[in-house]
Design a protein around this motif. Structure first.
Motif, PDB file in Angstrom:
ATOM      1  N   VAL A 208       3.026   3.558 -14.834  1.00  0.00           N
ATOM      2  CA  VAL A 208       2.578   3.578 -13.435  1.00  0.00           C
ATOM      3  C   VAL A 208       1.105   3.181 -13.352  1.00  0.00           C
ATOM      4  N   ARG A 209       0.327   3.608 -14.353  1.00  0.00           N
ATOM      5  CA  ARG A 209      -1.102   3.260 -14.360  1.00  0.00           C
ATOM      6  C   ARG A 209      -1.311   1.751 -14.397  1.00  0.00           C
TER       7      ARG A 209
ATOM      8  N   ALA B  12       1.238   6.599  -6.649  1.00  0.00           N
ATOM      9  CA  ALA B  12       0.034   7.296  -7.099  1.00  0.00           C
ATOM     10  C   ALA B  12       0.142   8.794  -6.844  1.00  0.00           C
TER      11      ALA B  12
ATOM     12  N   ASN C  83       2.337   1.818  -3.399  1.00  0.00           N
ATOM     13  CA  ASN C  83       1.299   2.347  -4.282  1.00  0.00           C
ATOM     14  C   ASN C  83       0.988   3.797  -3.954  1.00  0.00           C
ATOM     15  N   HIS C  84       0.988   4.106  -2.654  1.00  0.00           N
ATOM     16  CA  HIS C  84       0.706   5.477  -2.227  1.00  0.00           C
ATOM     17  C   HIS C  84       1.756   6.424  -2.799  1.00  0.00           C
TER      18      HIS C  84
ATOM     19  N   VAL D 156       0.486   0.137 -10.705  1.00  0.00           N
ATOM     20  CA  VAL D 156      -0.214   0.240  -9.419  1.00  0.00           C
ATOM     21  C   VAL D 156      -1.246  -0.877  -9.236  1.00  0.00           C
ATOM     22  N   PRO D 157      -2.152  -1.095 -10.206  1.00  0.00           N
ATOM     23  CA  PRO D 157      -3.073  -2.238 -10.001  1.00  0.00           C
ATOM     24  C   PRO D 157      -2.351  -3.571  -9.954  1.00  0.00           C
TER      25      PRO D 157
ATOM     26  N   PHE E  44      -1.081  -4.011  -6.530  1.00  0.00           N
ATOM     27  CA  PHE E  44      -2.217  -4.309  -5.649  1.00  0.00           C
ATOM     28  C   PHE E  44      -2.621  -5.773  -5.786  1.00  0.00           C
ATOM     29  N   GLY E  45      -2.712  -6.250  -7.045  1.00  0.00           N
ATOM     30  CA  GLY E  45      -3.107  -7.639  -7.251  1.00  0.00           C
ATOM     31  C   GLY E  45      -2.118  -8.612  -6.644  1.00  0.00           C
TER      32      GLY E  45
ATOM     33  N   TRP F 123       0.833  -1.206   0.000  1.00  0.00           N
ATOM     34  CA  TRP F 123       0.000   0.000   0.000  1.00  0.00           C
ATOM     35  C   TRP F 123       0.864   1.252   0.000  1.00  0.00           C
TER      36      TRP F 123
ATOM     37  N   ALA G 272       2.697   9.834 -11.755  1.00  0.00           N
ATOM     38  CA  ALA G 272       1.464   9.078 -11.569  1.00  0.00           C
ATOM     39  C   ALA G 272       0.659   8.936 -12.851  1.00  0.00           C
ATOM     40  N   GLU G 273       0.812   9.879 -13.797  1.00  0.00           N
ATOM     41  CA  GLU G 273      -0.045   9.858 -14.979  1.00  0.00           C
ATOM     42  C   GLU G 273       0.547   9.047 -16.129  1.00  0.00           C
TER      43      GLU G 273
END
Lengths: 305, 283
Positions: B32-33, B22, B18-19, B36-37, B40-41, B15, B27-28
């Motif tokens: 990175v897009r 993000a 990711n924080h 991040v998921p 998380f996965g 987390w 971040a854009e």
């Protein structure tokens, strides 16, 4: 008014096709019964009849057509048979009777509503989190979208059995299935809704020096309502499907799913069709109820539709 | 207990990364897009694995991801046979038939304003019903093999598809239709050159909704009776044998098939409706 007439025509057309379809679907059963009763049937043996095909049977034995709409256990029951069964099992049976569709409907409905409430509540919470936290947006949202393309209903039998093995049974397992089916549509719709205010509106609130909470309650939440209701309508239909499918693997004790399964075991087609229609009516009522609430709420909010 | 604490550490660590990502300066970017998921996965899977091992959850309640992966790898032939039976024959067969039938009906209905006016509310109404309940009836009519599953899929996707196509075919405005008229275009000319292209975004919307419905229909219909092969059959029998790793392996297959199916339709949508604003903005 014109729309009403058109809808009526279309519905009448569908019922007409249904009545017509009964003829080829049921003719073989009618002829078999007629032969056993001693009537002269063309061709004479069951095997020859199977080879001839439904249309040939209809042409050869036009005397039997009148009977196809009143078979006891038809392949395709006629609309009026289903309607009579529906009437008998809802209005004429006592509600406590195991054969009353109201009783089964109430079992399914309670699981649906409980699951819908859980799923919607969690879905709205997650959507609020996603809108306000960049991390959650970037890490959870893609998965929420992908999950819409997956037939998650395949999890249903497992959830029932696993929960049963740890001692949870009855209403809750079905409600959980109903909940996760309604969960993702609500998340996706609600995120879209909470993001729907445009820059002008957000900027206006900023010039009022509104904080995040005020921005949420006064702008984001109200403007998300149309989106929320659109996904609630999808969600409640999905919940009902979840509750019905959730009733299948438990061996079918009560509920619409149980009626469907029992009907398919014992070849009680009229029972299947009436359970199906009862479920359809229930779904329509639930969606219509949400539509009413939506209209009332939006009117109170001053949204002209 | 150590594993459980380790799981908590991994969760917080993932987390935190990711924080940082993000809210960081990059971040854009597309990388990175995706990252991040993915993090998380992976974190979720690791926490699942560690918790199952740390708390010694029995297999019959929740298998660990590694157990599922082992089962997946060791029963590929079975999974492939199930995939062919349920997805390729049942779902895809029904999908093609249902979509063709719905589009043809929509084209016919579109010629009459009266019919269209009546069909849209009825179609919308039917699209919200629990159609999957027709499965026992259709299994009774068409037997246990894939034909009955395809029939369930046809019934499930017909009305969503019909409503979308009919709505799409009426999207043209008066100006466009008048222009066609001044060109002396025949019905079919204006259909192919004007109304069908305008309807395509709607048709693809229907096609995308139908992918998920098709898989649901094919799998659930197998709960009501199937030959001894198929994903729904495997799920329901494996649940009965408490072989939950097999159930999860089938769910992985369903998830992969569902996303791939959807992705394929989206790809075709991008190819055929490249001119539409929703596709242009992405490029």
């Amino acid at each position: 008014m014109k729309t009403f007439l058109s809808v009526l025509t279309v519905v009448a057309g569908i019922i007409g096709i249904w009545y017509l379809a009964c003829v080829p679907m049921n003719i073989k059963g009618v002829l078999d019964a007629a032969e056993r009763a001693g009537a002269v049937v063309e061709p004479a043996t069951p095997k020859a009849r199977r080879d001839l095909g439904a249309m040939g049977l209809v042409v050869n034995n036009s005397f039997a057509i009148a009977d196809v709409w009143s078979v006891d256990r038809p392949r395709l029951p006629a609309p009026h048979q289903v309607a009579i069964e529906l009437w008998e099992t809802t209005v004429e049976k006592k509600i406590t009777s195991k054969r009353s569709l109201i009783y089964h409907g109430q079992v399914t409905l309670s699981a649906t509503l409980l699951g819908f409430a859980i799923g919607t509540g969690l879905g709205i919470l997650l959507a609020v989190g996603i809108v306000h936290s960049k991390v959650m947006d970037m890490s959870v949202m893609p998965w929420a979208i992908v999950s819409q393309t997956i037939p998650i209903i395949a999890l249903a039998p497992m959830i029932i059995v696993v929960l049963y093995s740890i001692g949870v049974q009855g209403l809750l397992p079905k409600a959980i299935i109903a909940a996760y089916l309604s969960f993702f549509p609500v998340v996706v719709g609600m995120v879209k809704g909470l993001r729907s205010p445009d820059h002008m509106q957000v900027d206006l609130l900023k010039t009022y020096s509104a904080n995040t909470a005020q921005g949420f309650w006064k702008l984001r939440l109200p403007s998300s309502m149309p989106y929320l209701f659109a996904s609630l309508k999808i969600g409640i239909a999905a919940s009902l499907v979840g509750a019905i499918v959730g009733e299948l693997p438990t061996g079918a004790v009560a509920g619409f799913g149980a009626r469907l399964l029992a009907g398919s075991y014992y070849g009680q087609t009229v029972q299947i069709w009436s359970a199906l229609f009862a479920a359809a009516i229930l779904a329509a009522l639930l969606v219509a109820l949400l539509g009413l609430v939506e209209r009332f709420l939006l009117r109170r909010m001053g949204v002209t539709t | 207990m150590g594993l459980v604490i380790f799981a908590a550490v991994i969760w917080v660590g993932g987390w935190w990364v990711n924080h940082k990502l993000a809210n960081g300066p990059r971040a854009e970017t597309a990388f990175v897009r995706l990252l991040v998921p993915a993090i998380f996965g992976v974190t979720l899977l690791a926490v699942w694995e560690l918790l199952v091992r740390g708390l010694e959850v029995p297999l019959v309640i929740l298998p660990a991801p590694s157990q599922i992966a082992v089962r997946f790898a060791s029963s590929l032939p079975v999974l492939w046979a199930d995939f062919t039976q349920t997805i390729l024959k049942g779902a895809l067969g029904g999908y093609v038939m249902g979509c063709l039938a719905a589009v043809c009906t929509a084209v016919l209905v579109d010629r009459s304003d009266f019919l269209r006016r009546g069909l849209l509310p009825v179609g919308n109404f039917v699209a919200a019903l629990p159609i999957v309940g027709t499965a026992p009836i259709l299994v009774m009519w068409y037997g246990f093999d894939w034909q009955s599953k395809a029939a369930v899929v046809v019934v499930m996707i017909f009305f969503p598809m019909l409503v979308n196509t009919v709505a799409g075919l009426r999207e043209t405005n008066d100006m466009q239709r008048d222009l066609m008229q001044t060109y002396a275009a025949s019905y079919w000319q204006s259909f192919v050159k004007l109304r069908l292209p305008v309807a395509l975004p709607f048709i693809f919307n229907g096609l995308k909704i139908s992918t998920t419905l098709a898989l649901i229909g094919a799998i659930v219909a197998e709960f009501f009776g199937s030959p001894t092969v198929g994903m729904g059959f495997r799920i329901s029998t494996s649940v009965g044998q408490l072989a939950l790793d097999m159930v999860w392996a089938e769910i992985v297959v369903a998830a992969l098939a569902g996303s791939a199916f959807y992705g394929l339709v989206s790809m075709f949508e991008r190819i055929f409706t490249f001119w539409h604003p929703s596709q242009r903005s992405r490029a």
